[in-house]
Design an enzyme around this catalytic site. Sequence first.
Site, PDB file in Angstrom:
ATOM      1  N   GLU A 386       0.800  -1.232   0.000  1.00 44.77           N
ATOM      2  CA  GLU A 386       0.000   0.000   0.000  1.00 44.77           C
ATOM      3  C   GLU A 386       0.831   1.280   0.000  1.00 44.77           C
ATOM      4  O   GLU A 386       0.439   2.270   0.630  1.00 44.77           O
ATOM      5  CB  GLU A 386      -0.959  -0.007   1.200  1.00 44.77           C
ATOM      6  CG  GLU A 386      -1.936  -1.159   1.133  1.00 44.77           C
ATOM      7  CD  GLU A 386      -2.783  -1.334   2.401  1.00 44.77           C
ATOM      8  OE1 GLU A 386      -3.935  -1.742   2.277  1.00 44.77           O
ATOM      9  OE2 GLU A 386      -2.267  -1.090   3.509  1.00 44.77           O
TER      10      GLU A 386
HETATM   11  C1  TNX Z   1      -4.545  -4.135   4.610  1.00 45.02           C
HETATM   12  S1  TNX Z   1      -2.932  -6.461   4.131  1.00 45.02           S
HETATM   13  C2  TNX Z   1      -3.286  -3.864   5.127  1.00 45.02           C
HETATM   14  C3  TNX Z   1      -3.168  -3.359   6.500  1.00 45.02           C
HETATM   15  C4  TNX Z   1      -4.502  -3.193   7.167  1.00 45.02           C
HETATM   16  C5  TNX Z   1      -5.395  -4.332   6.798  1.00 45.02           C
HETATM   17  C6  TNX Z   1      -6.710  -4.314   7.488  1.00 45.02           C
HETATM   18  C7  TNX Z   1      -1.811  -5.431   4.143  1.00 45.02           C
HETATM   19  C8  TNX Z   1      -0.533  -5.897   3.729  1.00 45.02           C
HETATM   20  N1  TNX Z   1      -2.107  -4.179   4.520  1.00 45.02           N
HETATM   21  O1  TNX Z   1      -2.458  -2.145   6.509  1.00 45.02           O
HETATM   22  O2  TNX Z   1      -4.310  -3.133   8.545  1.00 45.02           O
HETATM   23  O3  TNX Z   1      -5.615  -4.314   5.412  1.00 45.02           O
HETATM   24  O4  TNX Z   1      -7.398  -5.508   7.259  1.00 45.02           O
END
Ligand code: TNX
Length: 596
Positions: A386
Site C-alpha cells: 500500500e
Molecule cells: C490491509 S494487508 C493492510 C493493512 C490493514 C489491513 C486491514 C496489508 C498488507 N495491509 O495495513 O491493517 O488491510 O485488514
Amino acid sequence: MRTNTHPRPSVVRWMPRQPVNLTFAITDANTPPGVAAVSTAHSPGPAATPAPLSAEEPGAATLARTAEQAARTVLALAAPHRLADVVPAPRQVQSNPTGDWTMPAEAVIVASPDPAALAVAEQLAALLRPATGYPLPVTDAATPAPVDGIALVLDDTAADLGAEGYRLDVTTNGVRVTAVTAAGLFHGVQTLRQLLPATIESPTPVTERWALPGGTITDVPRFPYRGAMLDVARHFFAVEDVLRVVDHLARYKLNHLHLHLTDDQGWRIAVDSWPKLTTVGGATAVGGGPGGFYTKADYTRIVSYAADRHITVVPEIDLPGHTNSALVAYPELAPDKIAPQPYTGTEVGFSYVDPADDRTYDFIADVLGELAAITPGPWLHVGGDEAFKVKGEVYTGFVERVQRIVAGLGKTVVGWHQLAPAAPVDGRVLQWWGTDGEDPTTVEAVRQGARLIVSPGNHAYLDMKYAPDTPIGHDWAGLIDVRKAYDWDPGTHVAGVPSTAVIGVEAPLWTESVTSLADIEFLLLPRLPAIAELGWSPRETHDWAGFRDRLAGHGPRWDAAGITFHRAPEIPWPSGPTIPAQRDPAREGVNPTQGP
Ligand code: TNX
C-alpha cells in the site's frame, strides 16, 4: 481421617465421550442414618453400591464425600479421547483399544540426555503438573523407555520424521514420543496434551482419570512455514500478551510469529541510533491511545520465549509506506522534510519515506542492522504494501535497494506480494494477501524464484469479522466464519503458482479495532486452529465435518485455561457440565479430600 490420595482437588469435571452408567447415593443431615436417597444419572445401567455412610459424620461433609466417590466412579468409567481427536489432524493414526494408559500419580518423565530434549520434558511437566497435582519428576536416560510414565526420545535414525515430525506411541506401559529434533518432541507433546481430558488445562488440581488412548500417531507437517501475524503498531500489546499469543501458536504447531512492528500509528521497536522513533513515534496508537514500544530487552524476551517453543519471530519494518510515525519523529525522512501530524486514524497509503534521499537508506540500514542483530531467525520482513504514492520504477528501485540491505545483513527478504515487480534477490519470500487467487505479477515473480507464504485476505485474515453481528473486526475482504477459514488449499490457492513454491501459510491479525488480549483471543480462536491445520495436515485429511467435530472438543480446553474464544455457531461445542476451573473457597470448605 480419610487419606488424601489426590493433592488438593478443587474441581470435578467430566466430559465422557460415550454415555456411562452412574448411580450414586446422596444423604444429608435430614436423611435418617443408613438410608440413602439414590439418584441416577445417565441410566440405564447397573447400580454402583452406595458407599457406607457413617451416622456420626456431619451432613455437608458426608454429602461432599459421597459426591466425590460418585465422581470417581464416573471417571473410572469414562473412555479416553480417541487417538484421532487431534488438531491439526495427524498424518497417520493407528488405534489400539487394548493399549490405553492411565497416568498414575507416581509417573515419571524421562528424556534423552540432551539439553533440548530435557527442556521439552520440563515443559511437558510444567503443562501437566497444575491440573494433575502430580510431581512428575524429570530424569534422563541413554535409552529412555516408558515405565508407567512418559519417555521423550531423540532418535536421529528416524529420518522419516524430518525436522519437525514425531511419533507418539501409547501402550499400557505409558507414552513414548520419538523425534529427530527437540522441535519434533515439542510438537508431539502438544498432541499428547490434546489426548488427555480437557481438564488438563486447569491451572489448579482437578479430580480426573488421566487416561490416554492406546495406539500410534506418526506425524509430519505439510509445510515448513506455519505462522500468524500480530499487528502491534495500530494498537500496542504488552510483552505478556504477546507471550500468551505465542502459547496459542505453540498449541497448534505453528512455528512462526510475524510481528508487524511499525505503521503510521506507532513505531514499536527501539532503535538506538534513531531514538526518537520510539520516544516520539511510539507515543501514539489508533484512536489516540498511549501507544508504547518494546525495548531491545523486551523484544529479546519475546524472541527467546518463542524460540523455547520452537517458534521463529519474523520482525516487520513496513517500508516505504505505512511510515507516518517515523516521519513524525524524523521529518528529514519525509519527501517534503516537514513533520506530519501524528496519525491515529485507520486510513492507509498516504505516508512514505523519501525514496530519492540517500539519508533514507542510511536510516533503513541502521534500523534493519540493529533489528537483525537481535533477531536469530533468518527472516526480515520489509512490508512493501500500500505505498500508493511511490509508483513504478521509483518503487521497484526502492525495493531493490532495501532487498540488497537485507541480503547484506545475511537475512532473507520477506515482503508483502507488492514486492513482486522488483528484481529478485536470492531466496526472496512474498506474502500473498490477495482475495481472488489470481495474480500474474506474483506468478511471474515465483517463476523467477520467489517463494510464497499464502495469507488470502478472504480466508486467513483474522481481523475479518466472523459474521455481521460479531463485535470487532473488518469486513473489506468479506466475512470469515470458521468454515471459510478452513475450506481452502494453500498448495493450490494462487492460480499458476505450483505447490512446490509455497512454503506455507500465515494468518495475519491487524489490530485497528483490537484493543485487548481478550479481543485478540476472540478473533484468533477458533480460526487459528483452522489455519494451523491447513499448514500442518496432509491434504488427504481435509474434511470440514471431521474438523468441526474435533475442534468442538477444544472449547472446554479453552474454558478450563481461561482463554477467550468465539462460540462460533457452526461448531458443535459440547454442552456437558462446565464447573469453572477457578478455585471456589466455598466448595473447598466442605471438601473432605482437601489437604491440610
Ligand atoms: C490491509 S494487508 C493492510 C493493512 C490493514 C489491513 C486491514 C496489508 C498488507 N495491509 O495495513 O491493517 O488491510 O485488514
